[in-house]
Design a protein around this motif. Structure first.
Motif, PDB file in Angstrom:
ATOM      1  N   LYS A  51     -17.148  -1.561  13.625  1.00  0.00           N
ATOM      2  CA  LYS A  51     -16.786  -0.346  14.358  1.00  0.00           C
ATOM      3  C   LYS A  51     -15.699   0.429  13.629  1.00  0.00           C
ATOM      4  O   LYS A  51     -15.632   1.657  13.704  1.00  0.00           O
ATOM      5  N   ARG A  52     -14.835  -0.304  12.925  1.00  0.00           N
ATOM      6  CA  ARG A  52     -13.805   0.326  12.093  1.00  0.00           C
ATOM      7  C   ARG A  52     -13.795  -0.342  10.727  1.00  0.00           C
ATOM      8  O   ARG A  52     -13.993  -1.553  10.621  1.00  0.00           O
ATOM      9  N   ALA A  53     -13.554   0.460   9.719  1.00  0.00           N
ATOM     10  CA  ALA A  53     -13.460  -0.072   8.356  1.00  0.00           C
ATOM     11  C   ALA A  53     -12.018  -0.466   8.065  1.00  0.00           C
ATOM     12  O   ALA A  53     -11.082   0.284   8.387  1.00  0.00           O
ATOM     13  N   ASP A  54     -11.839  -1.641   7.491  1.00  0.00           N
ATOM     14  CA  ASP A  54     -10.494  -2.091   7.146  1.00  0.00           C
ATOM     15  C   ASP A  54      -9.909  -1.234   6.033  1.00  0.00           C
ATOM     16  O   ASP A  54     -10.548  -0.972   5.013  1.00  0.00           O
ATOM     17  N   LYS A  55      -8.677  -0.797   6.223  1.00  0.00           N
ATOM     18  CA  LYS A  55      -7.950  -0.046   5.213  1.00  0.00           C
ATOM     19  C   LYS A  55      -6.731  -0.807   4.703  1.00  0.00           C
ATOM     20  O   LYS A  55      -6.101  -0.388   3.732  1.00  0.00           O
ATOM     21  N   HIS A  56      -6.403  -1.905   5.387  1.00  0.00           N
ATOM     22  CA  HIS A  56      -5.170  -2.608   5.059  1.00  0.00           C
ATOM     23  C   HIS A  56      -5.226  -3.316   3.702  1.00  0.00           C
ATOM     24  O   HIS A  56      -4.231  -3.325   2.970  1.00  0.00           O
ATOM     25  N   LEU A  57      -6.359  -3.926   3.375  1.00  0.00           N
ATOM     26  CA  LEU A  57      -6.433  -4.722   2.149  1.00  0.00           C
ATOM     27  C   LEU A  57      -6.072  -3.896   0.932  1.00  0.00           C
ATOM     28  O   LEU A  57      -5.191  -4.271   0.142  1.00  0.00           O
ATOM     29  N   ALA A  58      -6.727  -2.748   0.760  1.00  0.00           N
ATOM     30  CA  ALA A  58      -6.455  -1.917  -0.418  1.00  0.00           C
ATOM     31  C   ALA A  58      -5.020  -1.421  -0.424  1.00  0.00           C
ATOM     32  O   ALA A  58      -4.374  -1.363  -1.487  1.00  0.00           O
ATOM     33  N   LYS A  59      -4.485  -1.069   0.752  1.00  0.00           N
ATOM     34  CA  LYS A  59      -3.121  -0.530   0.803  1.00  0.00           C
ATOM     35  C   LYS A  59      -2.086  -1.598   0.508  1.00  0.00           C
ATOM     36  O   LYS A  59      -1.110  -1.339  -0.210  1.00  0.00           O
ATOM     37  N   VAL A  60      -2.275  -2.799   1.035  1.00  0.00           N
ATOM     38  CA  VAL A  60      -1.316  -3.866   0.758  1.00  0.00           C
ATOM     39  C   VAL A  60      -1.326  -4.221  -0.729  1.00  0.00           C
ATOM     40  O   VAL A  60      -0.266  -4.450  -1.326  1.00  0.00           O
ATOM     41  N   ILE A  61      -2.499  -4.246  -1.334  1.00  0.00           N
ATOM     42  CA  ILE A  61      -2.567  -4.468  -2.781  1.00  0.00           C
ATOM     43  C   ILE A  61      -1.769  -3.390  -3.506  1.00  0.00           C
ATOM     44  O   ILE A  61      -1.002  -3.672  -4.441  1.00  0.00           O
ATOM     45  N   GLU A  62      -1.924  -2.142  -3.077  1.00  0.00           N
ATOM     46  CA  GLU A  62      -1.191  -1.021  -3.696  1.00  0.00           C
ATOM     47  C   GLU A  62       0.314  -1.167  -3.516  1.00  0.00           C
ATOM     48  O   GLU A  62       1.084  -0.979  -4.470  1.00  0.00           O
ATOM     49  N   LEU A  63       0.759  -1.507  -2.290  1.00  0.00           N
ATOM     50  CA  LEU A  63       2.190  -1.644  -2.023  1.00  0.00           C
ATOM     51  C   LEU A  63       2.800  -2.780  -2.846  1.00  0.00           C
ATOM     52  O   LEU A  63       3.918  -2.651  -3.366  1.00  0.00           O
ATOM     53  N   LEU A  64       2.082  -3.880  -2.968  1.00  0.00           N
ATOM     54  CA  LEU A  64       2.581  -4.990  -3.769  1.00  0.00           C
ATOM     55  C   LEU A  64       2.592  -4.638  -5.249  1.00  0.00           C
ATOM     56  O   LEU A  64       3.575  -4.906  -5.961  1.00  0.00           O
ATOM     57  N   SER A  65       1.511  -4.035  -5.727  1.00  0.00           N
ATOM     58  CA  SER A  65       1.417  -3.695  -7.153  1.00  0.00           C
ATOM     59  C   SER A  65       2.528  -2.755  -7.576  1.00  0.00           C
ATOM     60  O   SER A  65       3.056  -2.866  -8.692  1.00  0.00           O
ATOM     61  N   ALA A  66       2.895  -1.827  -6.708  1.00  0.00           N
ATOM     62  CA  ALA A  66       3.969  -0.880  -7.032  1.00  0.00           C
ATOM     63  C   ALA A  66       5.302  -1.574  -7.229  1.00  0.00           C
ATOM     64  O   ALA A  66       6.227  -0.996  -7.820  1.00  0.00           O
ATOM     65  N   ARG A  67       5.396  -2.820  -6.773  1.00  0.00           N
ATOM     66  CA  ARG A  67       6.636  -3.583  -6.882  1.00  0.00           C
ATOM     67  C   ARG A  67       6.493  -4.761  -7.840  1.00  0.00           C
ATOM     68  O   ARG A  67       7.330  -5.665  -7.846  1.00  0.00           O
ATOM     69  N   GLY A  68       5.432  -4.758  -8.618  1.00  0.00           N
ATOM     70  CA  GLY A  68       5.221  -5.834  -9.578  1.00  0.00           C
ATOM     71  C   GLY A  68       4.789  -7.137  -8.942  1.00  0.00           C
ATOM     72  O   GLY A  68       4.977  -8.214  -9.512  1.00  0.00           O
ATOM     73  N   LEU A  69       4.177  -7.048  -7.758  1.00  0.00           N
ATOM     74  CA  LEU A  69       3.726  -8.228  -7.027  1.00  0.00           C
ATOM     75  C   LEU A  69       2.218  -8.170  -6.863  1.00  0.00           C
ATOM     76  O   LEU A  69       1.594  -7.148  -7.143  1.00  0.00           O
ATOM     77  N   SER A  70       1.619  -9.251  -6.393  1.00  0.00           N
ATOM     78  CA  SER A  70       0.163  -9.265  -6.223  1.00  0.00           C
ATOM     79  C   SER A  70      -0.214 -10.042  -4.976  1.00  0.00           C
ATOM     80  O   SER A  70       0.546 -10.888  -4.489  1.00  0.00           O
ATOM     81  N   LEU A  71      -1.389  -9.742  -4.467  1.00  0.00           N
ATOM     82  CA  LEU A  71      -1.915 -10.415  -3.283  1.00  0.00           C
ATOM     83  C   LEU A  71      -2.772 -11.593  -3.714  1.00  0.00           C
ATOM     84  O   LEU A  71      -3.675 -11.450  -4.534  1.00  0.00           O
ATOM     85  N   ALA A  72      -2.497 -12.771  -3.138  1.00  0.00           N
ATOM     86  CA  ALA A  72      -3.225 -13.979  -3.524  1.00  0.00           C
ATOM     87  C   ALA A  72      -4.472 -14.206  -2.682  1.00  0.00           C
ATOM     88  O   ALA A  72      -5.452 -14.768  -3.168  1.00  0.00           O
ATOM     89  N   TYR A  73      -4.446 -13.774  -1.413  1.00  0.00           N
ATOM     90  CA  TYR A  73      -5.605 -14.018  -0.552  1.00  0.00           C
ATOM     91  C   TYR A  73      -5.522 -13.136   0.684  1.00  0.00           C
ATOM     92  O   TYR A  73      -4.464 -12.589   1.016  1.00  0.00           O
ATOM     93  N   ALA A  74      -6.653 -13.006   1.360  1.00  0.00           N
ATOM     94  CA  ALA A  74      -6.727 -12.263   2.617  1.00  0.00           C
ATOM     95  C   ALA A  74      -7.684 -12.975   3.554  1.00  0.00           C
ATOM     96  O   ALA A  74      -8.740 -13.458   3.129  1.00  0.00           O
ATOM     97  N   ASP A  75      -7.312 -13.054   4.824  1.00  0.00           N
ATOM     98  CA  ASP A  75      -8.155 -13.652   5.859  1.00  0.00           C
ATOM     99  C   ASP A  75      -8.471 -12.606   6.912  1.00  0.00           C
ATOM    100  O   ASP A  75      -7.589 -11.846   7.328  1.00  0.00           O
ATOM    101  N   TYR A  76      -9.722 -12.572   7.348  1.00  0.00           N
ATOM    102  CA  TYR A  76     -10.135 -11.721   8.464  1.00  0.00           C
ATOM    103  C   TYR A  76     -10.480 -12.624   9.641  1.00  0.00           C
ATOM    104  O   TYR A  76     -11.194 -13.619   9.482  1.00  0.00           O
ATOM    105  N   VAL A  77     -10.002 -12.271  10.825  1.00  0.00           N
ATOM    106  CA  VAL A  77     -10.266 -13.077  12.003  1.00  0.00           C
ATOM    107  C   VAL A  77     -10.441 -12.169  13.207  1.00  0.00           C
ATOM    108  O   VAL A  77      -9.734 -11.169  13.356  1.00  0.00           O
ATOM    109  N   GLY A  78     -11.415 -12.483  14.042  1.00  0.00           N
ATOM    110  CA  GLY A  78     -11.655 -11.692  15.241  1.00  0.00           C
ATOM    111  C   GLY A  78     -10.676 -12.023  16.346  1.00  0.00           C
ATOM    112  O   GLY A  78      -9.737 -12.810  16.172  1.00  0.00           O
ATOM    113  N   ASP A  79     -10.904 -11.430  17.517  1.00  0.00           N
ATOM    114  CA  ASP A  79      -9.987 -11.591  18.644  1.00  0.00           C
ATOM    115  C   ASP A  79     -10.278 -12.872  19.421  1.00  0.00           C
ATOM    116  O   ASP A  79     -10.489 -12.856  20.638  1.00  0.00           O
ATOM    117  N   ASP A  80     -10.299 -13.970  18.719  1.00  0.00           N
ATOM    118  CA  ASP A  80     -10.522 -15.276  19.321  1.00  0.00           C
ATOM    119  C   ASP A  80      -9.216 -16.064  19.222  1.00  0.00           C
ATOM    120  O   ASP A  80      -8.772 -16.385  18.113  1.00  0.00           O
TER     121      ASP A  80
END
Length: 274
Positions: free
Chosen positions: A18-47
């Motif tokens: 119903k909605r497309a995730d925008k957080h993954l790309a943005k968090v990668i961008e925010l980390l990269s701008a600071r010389g950091l990187s994202l190691a993993y991402a988990d998606y989980v529903g409302d359970d």
């Protein structure tokens, strides 16, 4: 040591499409701008059980994890409660969060030209958005003052930082956390990747070379991204190396020379600072 960063994205609306995730790309961008990187991402529903299990892993990991979504006060928002369960902590109304939420309610009343009624049922209910696991620290929200919160994990240096699912709120809050708490890790271990387009190549034929490069250059990783129908390059492999900026040049020279020796049909090169 530079922390390991992870991301949790909560919500049925993402998994249902119903909605497309925008957080993954943005968090990668925010980390990269600071010389950091994202190691993993988990998606989980409302359970609740799945959210709790995901948070238990995050708290036990020793990593710095951002959790986006599910911290509101509607029946489908479970993240605050699950965080408390994962930590074995009780939920309490954070006094600073309460003050900020009351301030927000007064702002809204003024904007609407009505009297602020603190004891009205819906206003009392809104205070649930400031009910966090005991010992939590607030994350300021520049958009509407309703804070997020941070909780330390069971291993030193690890923490989970909880922000809303709305990008307009979540992204500046994540930036605040990074700049306030992890600035000492910025640009401490610059990463680089260097790659080349290899036309008509087969991964199986290049695998021994890739294995040799990784064995010869510890700390550097080799990657291959095959494509069979690229509009510009057609069938090809983007073959490269990535790792610490000081280690990549030697590994790249070794890889490039080996490709030349086997007569690979090479195209454009790409260099990216991570």
């Amino acid at each position: 040591m530079t922390p390991t960063f992870g991301l949790i994205i909560v919500g049925d609306e993402i998994l249902s499409g119903k909605r497309a995730d925008k957080h993954l790309a943005k968090v990668i961008e925010l980390l990269s701008a600071r010389g950091l990187s994202l190691a993993y991402a988990d998606y989980v529903g409302d359970d609740p059980d799945r959210i709790t299990a995901t948070l238990q892993r995050a708290f036990a990991s020793g990593d710095v994890v951002f959790s986006c979504g599910g911290i509101g006060a509607t029946p489908d928002d479970h993240t605050r409660q699950c965080a408390a369960r994962a930590l074995g902590q009780e939920l309490v109304l954070h006094p600073a969060a309460e003050a900020l939420i009351r301030e927000r309610m007064q702002d809204v009343a003024r904007e609407q030209g009505v009297a602020y009624e603190p004891d009205r049922a819906d206003n009392v209910h809104r205070l649930n958005m400031g009910v966090f696991p005991s010992g939590a620290r607030i994350i300021p929200n520049p958009y509407n003052k309703i804070p997020g919160f941070s909780c330390d994990g069971s291993r030193a240096g690890g923490a989970v930082h909880f922000v809303p699912g709305f990008p307009v709120m979540a992204w500046p809050m994540i930036e605040w956390v990074l700049d306030q708490h992890y600035a000492a890790s910025f640009n401490r271990a610059p990463q680089t990747e260097h790659s080349v387009i290899v036309f008509g190549a087969m991964e199986a034929a290049l695998t021994p070379l890739m294995e040799r490069i990784e064995k010869t250059h510890p700390g550097v990783r080799v990657f291959s991204l095959p494509s069979v129908d690229h509009p510009q390059y057609g069938r090809h492999i983007e073959l490269g190396v990535k790792g610490p900026a000081q280690s990549v040049p030697a590994a790249w020279w070794d890889l490039h020379q080996a490709l030349h020796e086997i007569g690979a049909d090479c195209g454009p090169e790409l260099v990216r600072n991570l």
